[in-house]
Design an enzyme around this catalytic site. Sequence first.
Site, PDB file in Angstrom:
ATOM      1  N   SER A 181      -0.140  -2.293  -8.150  1.00 28.33           N
ATOM      2  CA  SER A 181      -0.426  -3.831  -8.662  1.00 28.33           C
ATOM      3  C   SER A 181      -0.930  -4.686  -7.366  1.00 28.33           C
ATOM      4  CB  SER A 181       1.455  -4.552  -8.619  1.00 28.33           C
ATOM      5  OG  SER A 181       2.350  -4.849  -7.718  1.00 28.33           O
ATOM      6  N   ILE A 241       3.294  -3.392  -3.802  1.00 29.26           N
ATOM      7  CA  ILE A 241       2.998  -5.067  -4.177  1.00 29.26           C
ATOM      8  C   ILE A 241       2.372  -5.729  -2.595  1.00 29.26           C
ATOM      9  CG2 ILE A 241       5.581  -5.665  -3.233  1.00 29.26           C
ATOM     10  CD1 ILE A 241       5.872  -7.343  -4.936  1.00 29.26           C
ATOM     11  N   ILE A 261       4.034  -2.196   1.042  1.00 24.86           N
ATOM     12  CA  ILE A 261       3.883  -3.019   0.627  1.00 24.86           C
ATOM     13  C   ILE A 261       1.722  -2.514   1.454  1.00 24.86           C
ATOM     14  CG2 ILE A 261       3.670  -5.611   2.352  1.00 24.86           C
ATOM     15  CD1 ILE A 261       6.314  -4.981   0.808  1.00 24.86           C
ATOM     16  N   LYS A 262       1.672  -3.939   0.063  1.00 24.26           N
ATOM     17  CA  LYS A 262       0.209  -3.626   0.036  1.00 24.26           C
ATOM     18  C   LYS A 262      -0.764  -4.525   1.491  1.00 24.26           C
ATOM     19  CE  LYS A 262      -2.132  -2.219  -3.621  1.00 24.26           C
ATOM     20  NZ  LYS A 262      -2.780  -2.867  -4.634  1.00 24.26           N
ATOM     21  N   ILE A 263      -1.516  -4.134   2.915  1.00 26.43           N
ATOM     22  CA  ILE A 263      -2.291  -4.915   3.676  1.00 26.43           C
ATOM     23  C   ILE A 263      -3.287  -4.479   3.575  1.00 26.43           C
ATOM     24  CG2 ILE A 263      -1.689  -6.055   6.405  1.00 26.43           C
ATOM     25  CD1 ILE A 263       1.174  -5.033   6.130  1.00 26.43           C
TER      26      ILE A 263
END
Length: 389
Positions: free
Chosen positions: A45, A109, A140-142
């Site tokens: 997402s 996310i 977790i998107k970084i």
Amino acid sequence: MATNHLLEIKKCGQSIWMDNLSRDIIQSGELKNLVENQGISGITSNPAIFEKAIAGNAIYDADIEAGIRAGLPTYKIYESLIFADIRNACDILRPVYEASNRLDGYVSIEVPPTIAHDTQATINEARRYFQEIGRENLMIKIPGTESGLPAVEQAIADGINVNITLLFSVESYINTAWAYIRGLEKRLAEGKDISKIASVASFFLSRIDSNIDAKIDAKLAKGVDDISQEAKLKAVKGKVAIANAKIAYQEYKKIIESVSEAAPQGGRWQALAAKGAKVQRLLWASTSTKDPNYSDVMYVDELIGPDTVNTLPPSTIKACADHCDVANRVETNVEEAYQLIESLKDPDININIDAVMDELLVEGIDKFVQPFQSLMNSLEEKVKVLSPV
């Protein structure tokens, strides 16, 4: 019954994730069907996806009203909406997570894009999101920016699954891979388990071709010196992103063999693998074809191969299930890929690929910040409309 080519891709060692998430597909059972019957084994997402899902959709109104009654500020209402969707999606994908021994079944996310250049804020938000959402199969998107990579390293050391996003250049991918390895080494040095952590490096594709093709079209429109220059320019159109990705895959192979210059002593990856570490897979992102002259599945067909993920929007999932030409191609025409990238330096072509990659990274962050701010604004309006007078 027609062949679903998505299921054939799985046999080649590539996982197909979907680049889309909304409450509609969760509540309608569509997501469950995609996971159980169509070969979808993960979800990504981003703020643009959530903006489309939430803005102008009444399905979220009851929860927004509950947030208003609880006296929550708009940002916290936003988080309550997306965290609920992410948890539900994680639960639907949990069986995949367990059956694949934590290789697949993840839901990604993004941390707020407004903090892309703040390392500590990114670390803090990654920890908070992971804790508050409370699902093992959360990623977790970084962003893979200069400020993002130390955050990636720390998040991995903390035991958080990470999807490093907005990678365009091969160099940025290599830096990302080593950030993952350093994070695992740090965690191992603290005596902690590294076998339950997963990471993907999201390498963007279609945006590269869109940018370079526009530059080529501008050169052609201006007029070229001769037929040979015109032929050279046309020969690279629509081909740079796939060539770039194939080169990145070769770097992936070098890293897991620990023959990178960054590990002259060798064996760094093998030492981690012996303790149960999972490889950080390359994930092909931005895979919807923008130019109607190209195949609608070109970013799928050309990059199928082991230890990779391809994340597709719903339209590309349908197209691929219908007519993808499945074969292991990520390691075909590799020499030609190197030659193609090298040819960009030819004075007749004269495209600075490093400058293109830098431009795309800045643009990429902006493309997440804008819908994020737009979503906050539309949510603010919705809160006003739904608030009791």
